[in-house]
Motif scaffolding. Structure first.
Motif, PDB file in Angstrom:
ATOM      1  N   ASN A  61      11.408   1.756   6.554  1.00 56.74           N
ATOM      2  CA  ASN A  61      10.403   1.599   5.488  1.00 56.74           C
ATOM      3  C   ASN A  61       9.685   0.246   5.509  1.00 56.74           C
ATOM      4  O   ASN A  61       9.291  -0.268   4.462  1.00 56.74           O
ATOM      5  CB  ASN A  61      11.011   1.821   4.100  1.00 56.74           C
ATOM      6  CG  ASN A  61      11.561   3.210   3.956  1.00 56.74           C
ATOM      7  OD1 ASN A  61      10.975   4.157   4.502  1.00 56.74           O
ATOM      8  ND2 ASN A  61      12.682   3.353   3.279  1.00 56.74           N
ATOM      9  N   CYS A  62       9.566  -0.310   6.675  1.00 59.97           N
ATOM     10  CA  CYS A  62       8.820  -1.564   6.817  1.00 59.97           C
ATOM     11  C   CYS A  62       7.357  -1.303   6.440  1.00 59.97           C
ATOM     12  O   CYS A  62       6.763  -0.329   6.892  1.00 59.97           O
ATOM     13  CB  CYS A  62       8.935  -2.035   8.264  1.00 59.97           C
ATOM     14  SG  CYS A  62       7.698  -3.230   8.727  1.00 59.97           S
ATOM     15  N   LYS A  63       6.813  -2.166   5.589  1.00 64.49           N
ATOM     16  CA  LYS A  63       5.456  -1.890   5.104  1.00 64.49           C
ATOM     17  C   LYS A  63       4.368  -2.558   5.946  1.00 64.49           C
ATOM     18  O   LYS A  63       3.252  -2.076   6.032  1.00 64.49           O
ATOM     19  CB  LYS A  63       5.327  -2.346   3.644  1.00 64.49           C
ATOM     20  CG  LYS A  63       6.231  -1.563   2.722  1.00 64.49           C
ATOM     21  CD  LYS A  63       5.621  -1.450   1.359  1.00 64.49           C
ATOM     22  CE  LYS A  63       6.536  -0.774   0.354  1.00 64.49           C
ATOM     23  NZ  LYS A  63       6.913   0.584   0.704  1.00 64.49           N
ATOM     24  N   ASN A  64       4.745  -3.713   6.515  1.00 65.32           N
ATOM     25  CA  ASN A  64       3.735  -4.408   7.314  1.00 65.32           C
ATOM     26  C   ASN A  64       4.397  -5.450   8.214  1.00 65.32           C
ATOM     27  O   ASN A  64       5.614  -5.636   8.158  1.00 65.32           O
ATOM     28  CB  ASN A  64       2.672  -5.061   6.421  1.00 65.32           C
ATOM     29  CG  ASN A  64       3.262  -6.083   5.485  1.00 65.32           C
ATOM     30  OD1 ASN A  64       4.124  -6.871   5.888  1.00 65.32           O
ATOM     31  ND2 ASN A  64       2.841  -6.080   4.245  1.00 65.32           N
ATOM     32  N   SER A  68       8.946  -7.660   7.014  1.00 64.91           N
ATOM     33  CA  SER A  68       9.895  -6.708   7.577  1.00 64.91           C
ATOM     34  C   SER A  68      11.313  -7.255   7.430  1.00 64.91           C
ATOM     35  O   SER A  68      11.521  -8.469   7.394  1.00 64.91           O
ATOM     36  CB  SER A  68       9.550  -6.466   9.037  1.00 64.91           C
ATOM     37  OG  SER A  68      10.241  -5.338   9.496  1.00 64.91           O
ATOM     38  N   LYS A 241      -1.032   0.374  10.051  1.00 65.89           N
ATOM     39  CA  LYS A 241      -0.168   0.396   8.865  1.00 65.89           C
ATOM     40  C   LYS A 241      -0.259  -0.942   8.128  1.00 65.89           C
ATOM     41  O   LYS A 241      -0.368  -0.996   6.913  1.00 65.89           O
ATOM     42  CB  LYS A 241       1.278   0.676   9.293  1.00 65.89           C
ATOM     43  CG  LYS A 241       2.236   0.916   8.137  1.00 65.89           C
ATOM     44  CD  LYS A 241       3.621   1.234   8.655  1.00 65.89           C
ATOM     45  CE  LYS A 241       4.624   1.334   7.517  1.00 65.89           C
ATOM     46  NZ  LYS A 241       4.416   2.486   6.651  1.00 65.89           N
ATOM     47  N   THR A 242      -0.254  -2.019   8.915  1.00 69.82           N
ATOM     48  CA  THR A 242      -0.352  -3.355   8.329  1.00 69.82           C
ATOM     49  C   THR A 242      -1.698  -3.533   7.635  1.00 69.82           C
ATOM     50  O   THR A 242      -1.784  -4.009   6.500  1.00 69.82           O
ATOM     51  CB  THR A 242      -0.165  -4.422   9.432  1.00 69.82           C
ATOM     52  OG1 THR A 242       1.133  -4.258   9.967  1.00 69.82           O
ATOM     53  CG2 THR A 242      -0.339  -5.818   8.901  1.00 69.82           C
ATOM     54  N   TYR A 245      -1.840  -1.466   4.507  1.00 72.55           N
ATOM     55  CA  TYR A 245      -1.004  -2.031   3.440  1.00 72.55           C
ATOM     56  C   TYR A 245      -1.820  -3.045   2.637  1.00 72.55           C
ATOM     57  O   TYR A 245      -1.896  -2.979   1.416  1.00 72.55           O
ATOM     58  CB  TYR A 245       0.239  -2.703   4.034  1.00 72.55           C
ATOM     59  CG  TYR A 245       1.025  -3.463   2.988  1.00 72.55           C
ATOM     60  CD1 TYR A 245       1.942  -2.800   2.177  1.00 72.55           C
ATOM     61  CD2 TYR A 245       0.828  -4.830   2.788  1.00 72.55           C
ATOM     62  CE1 TYR A 245       2.646  -3.488   1.191  1.00 72.55           C
ATOM     63  CE2 TYR A 245       1.522  -5.521   1.808  1.00 72.55           C
ATOM     64  CZ  TYR A 245       2.434  -4.852   1.013  1.00 72.55           C
ATOM     65  OH  TYR A 245       3.113  -5.535   0.030  1.00 72.55           O
ATOM     66  N   TRP A 246      -2.440  -3.965   3.373  1.00 70.35           N
ATOM     67  CA  TRP A 246      -3.206  -5.009   2.674  1.00 70.35           C
ATOM     68  C   TRP A 246      -4.445  -4.433   2.007  1.00 70.35           C
ATOM     69  O   TRP A 246      -4.876  -4.910   0.958  1.00 70.35           O
ATOM     70  CB  TRP A 246      -3.585  -6.142   3.636  1.00 70.35           C
ATOM     71  CG  TRP A 246      -2.387  -6.912   4.115  1.00 70.35           C
ATOM     72  CD1 TRP A 246      -1.902  -6.961   5.381  1.00 70.35           C
ATOM     73  CD2 TRP A 246      -1.523  -7.727   3.322  1.00 70.35           C
ATOM     74  NE1 TRP A 246      -0.782  -7.746   5.439  1.00 70.35           N
ATOM     75  CE2 TRP A 246      -0.522  -8.241   4.181  1.00 70.35           C
ATOM     76  CE3 TRP A 246      -1.470  -8.073   1.972  1.00 70.35           C
ATOM     77  CZ2 TRP A 246       0.493  -9.073   3.743  1.00 70.35           C
ATOM     78  CZ3 TRP A 246      -0.459  -8.919   1.538  1.00 70.35           C
ATOM     79  CH2 TRP A 246       0.507  -9.409   2.412  1.00 70.35           C
ATOM     80  N   GLU A 249      -2.497  -1.428  -0.846  1.00 65.54           N
ATOM     81  CA  GLU A 249      -1.451  -1.870  -1.784  1.00 65.54           C
ATOM     82  C   GLU A 249      -1.857  -3.096  -2.595  1.00 65.54           C
ATOM     83  O   GLU A 249      -1.405  -3.277  -3.710  1.00 65.54           O
ATOM     84  CB  GLU A 249      -0.165  -2.185  -1.019  1.00 65.54           C
ATOM     85  CG  GLU A 249       0.384  -1.013  -0.216  1.00 65.54           C
ATOM     86  CD  GLU A 249       1.124   0.004  -1.071  1.00 65.54           C
ATOM     87  OE1 GLU A 249       1.755  -0.412  -2.055  1.00 65.54           O
ATOM     88  OE2 GLU A 249       1.041   1.200  -0.764  1.00 65.54           O
ATOM     89  N   THR A 250      -2.678  -3.965  -2.025  1.00 68.47           N
ATOM     90  CA  THR A 250      -2.994  -5.197  -2.738  1.00 68.47           C
ATOM     91  C   THR A 250      -4.309  -5.124  -3.508  1.00 68.47           C
ATOM     92  O   THR A 250      -4.643  -6.050  -4.237  1.00 68.47           O
ATOM     93  CB  THR A 250      -3.122  -6.372  -1.748  1.00 68.47           C
ATOM     94  OG1 THR A 250      -4.202  -6.083  -0.868  1.00 68.47           O
ATOM     95  CG2 THR A 250      -1.862  -6.567  -0.951  1.00 68.47           C
TER      96      THR A 250
END
Lengths: 376, 230
Positions: A61-64, A68, A241-242, A245-246, A249-250
């Motif tokens: 479940n690493c998000k970015n 990690s 994915k990275t 995420y930014w 998610e942000t």
């Protein structure tokens, strides 16, 4: 019709100037917002994108890239012995505190790589060699960190996580997305810097290169079958994915999207209003053309041509302004992406903005009351 | 003479809320090629409404209109522009010239819309502007032309299209008598020479002698018809 549209535009110079100004303002803002957004996204995955290797093994479940969890180091050997893996390498990404020369501290992102292979390490050196971090308490600081860390020089010492490290090189182009400067150390030193979090038997990522005879998908399948409690990504999907995420998610993506949408709307309103006013002013002339057999489509062509001219002029002026301002952005350590893909996308957006703004005028033309032609 | 326009019991009723106003009432007439017809009458007599209907830009409430044998009252909006394109040109009181285009460009625009070849268009536009006395001013913008000159551009534009029917609504309304008469004489001479059917709506009695036929309108009806004594 293009010529007639051009004449109509050039006839009313003040109005045309204001319209053009509106388009240039809106499109330049779109260029800036999109360029900065893409620049930020590029920065967020810059190490992944510059690291050789096809597959990234991360914690579950690493998000970015930046957040990690550590993995048992023995997984590296499992990866190495998996069918289809040509080589594998370990990489540590963790967070630390650096003491400033004049007192105070700053947060830094520490990247620990194997200096023998250089995988995951700096790819462009301004001063020194990327292998110089080997066998000692050495670090390489990126040139972009100067704004946060002051004027760092090779040969100076800085305290990172309570360990005194010598600066042995200055890298280039490793800009940090999180604003915390990126520093590089050897893999072994990174394990020692944060013994409670990483420690001697842990890594953060394992990067694998696929043998020429195998496909990335096939090796990912093999790794997933073999390794439990981890995630396996292709380089491209981990990079995406990275970035996502930014973006998602942000709220960074939403904020940029909002500004781009508002700019688009402003441009649409300005162009729409001017073309509409011009249409209303020329309604009798359009009506006369219609009365003499011009179809609605003939007149739409004339109106759309006006919108298109505004779009093209505004776009190219904005492009020039943007290209000139890239240097200014760079001076402030911001990355602004202006490439062919962005140019084509914004050209499309500008045309859409101007052409859709002409729709109100089209509606007006469609509903021309013939009676107006018979009023003096 | 061939019939260019034939109307039968042509009626137009405007509804304003519950009130119905009969602008044109049961008008039956035939207008022929090569004749210049004046539609005279006081303001509100229905001249303009009648002209709009025979110009295919206003649909009648009742009755029928035939343009060169084509029944147009039942035609849809996609077919009507073709009828206008083929048969009808207009001249308006307000000239309706594009201010950004020069005299010749205003004429050329219509020719372009009619799909006429560029070289042919250029020559025709120049010839017509010369005929209406504007050879020296064909590259002037409308703002640099007098009212009479602007109307002459409008006449050239109407003639350039080669439409067999020219409908003019108060073409002298914005002009002084001398200029108005000059424009009408040019229009008449060219129309007769080229066998066009010209219908002019006007309340200017001073140009009556220009017309071959005068239809006098009142309360939406033709109450009198006078023919020119040749």
């Amino acid at each position: 019709m293009f010529y007639v549209a051009l004449k109509i535009i050039s006839y009313d110079k003040v109005r045309s100037f204001i319209t053009l100004l509106g388009v240039v303002f809106a499109v330049s803002l779109i260029f800036a917002q999109m360029g900065i957004y893409l620049g930020l996204m590029e920065t967020s995955s810059i190490i992944i994108d510059h690291t050789p290797g096809d597959i990234w093994i991360t914690s579950k479940n690493c998000k970015n890239f930046d957040f990690s969890q550590p993995l048992p180091e023995y997984l590296y050997y499992h990866v190495l012995s998996t069918e289809g893996v040509q080589w594998a390498e370990k990489l540590i990404v963790t967070w630390g505190i650096i003491k400033q020369k004049e007192g105070g501290t700053e947060q830094v992102e520490v990247v620990g790589y194997n200096p023998d292979t250089g995988i995951g390490g700096p790819w462009k050196m301004k001063i020194g060699d990327s292998r110089a971090v080997k066998n000692g308490n050495f670090t390489i600081v990126d040139d972009s960190a100067k704004r946060r860390l002051g004027d760092v020089k090779v040969g100076e010492y800085r305290e990172v996580l309570w360990k005194r490290l010598e600066i042995v090189g200055i890298s280039q182009d490793v800009k940090s997305f999180t604003t915390a400067p990126i520093i590089f150390t050897s893999y072994r030193l990174a394990q020692k810097l944060d013994p409670n979090w990483i420690g001697p038997d842990k890594t953060v990522f394992v990067i694998a290169k696929v043998s020429p005879k195998y496909s990335v998908e096939q090796v990912i399948k093999n790794l997933k079958k073999r390794l439990k409690g981890v995630d396996v990504y292709s380089k491209e999907s981990f990079s995406m994915k990275t970035r996502l995420y930014w973006t998602i998610e942000t709220g960074v993506g939403f904020s940029f999207l909002l500004t781009i949408s508002i700019s688009f709307l402003i441009g649409m309103l300005i162009v729409g209003q001017t073309i509409y006013n011009s249409t209303v002013e020329h309604i009798k002339e359009f009506g006369t053309l219609k009365a003499m057999g011009a179809s609605n489509f003939d007149i739409y062509k004339l109106i759309f041509s006006q919108a298109l001219i505004n779009a093209l002029l505004g776009y190219f002026m904005s492009l020039i302004i943007t290209l000139l301002s890239v240097k200014i952005y760079e001076a402030t350590e911001m990355v602004m992406v202006v490439n062919m893909w962005v140019n084509v996308l914004i050209l499309g957006l500008t045309m859409l903005m101007c052409l859709s703004s002409a729709l109100v005028s089209i509606r007006k033309i469609k509903k021309i009351d013939p009676a107006i032609l018979f009023r003096g | 003479m061939d019939a260019a326009i034939v109307t039968k019991d042509l009626t137009k009723i405007y509804a304003e809320g519950r009130i119905e106003v009969k602008a044109v009432s049961s008008v039956t007439l035939q207008l022929n090629e090569g004749e210049v017809v004046g539609l005279l009458g006081p303001s509100g007599s229905g001249k303009t409404t009648l002209l709009s209907m025979i110009g295919c830009i206003l649909r009648p409430t009742d009755g029928s209109i035939k343009i060169y044998g084509n029944e147009i009252t039942g035609m849809d909006e996609t077919t009507l522009p073709n009828i206008r394109k083929k048969y009808i040109s207009f001249i308006f009181q307000g000239f309706n010239l594009f201010p950004a285009l020069t005299a010749i460009e205003n004429v050329l625009l219509i020719l372009k819309l009619k799909g006429i070849n560029k070289n042919v268009s250029n020559q025709r536009a120049k010839d017509l502007l010369t005929v209406v006395g504007l050879s020296e001013r064909m590259h002037f913008l409308p703002r640099d032309l007098s009212g009479g000159q602007k109307q002459r551009v409008a006449v050239a534009r109407a003639l350039a299209a080669n439409s067999p029917i020219i409908l003019a609504d108060e073409p002298t309304g914005n002009l002084d008598y001398t200029n108005g008469r000059k424009v009408m004489e040019i229009l008449r001479n060219l129309a007769v020479e080229q066998k066009r059917c010209v219908v002019v709506s006007t309340h200017d009695n001073r140009i009556e002698d220009i017309f071959d036929r005068i239809l006098l309108m009142e309360d939406g009806q033709i109450i009198n018809e006078k023919r020119r004594l040749s």
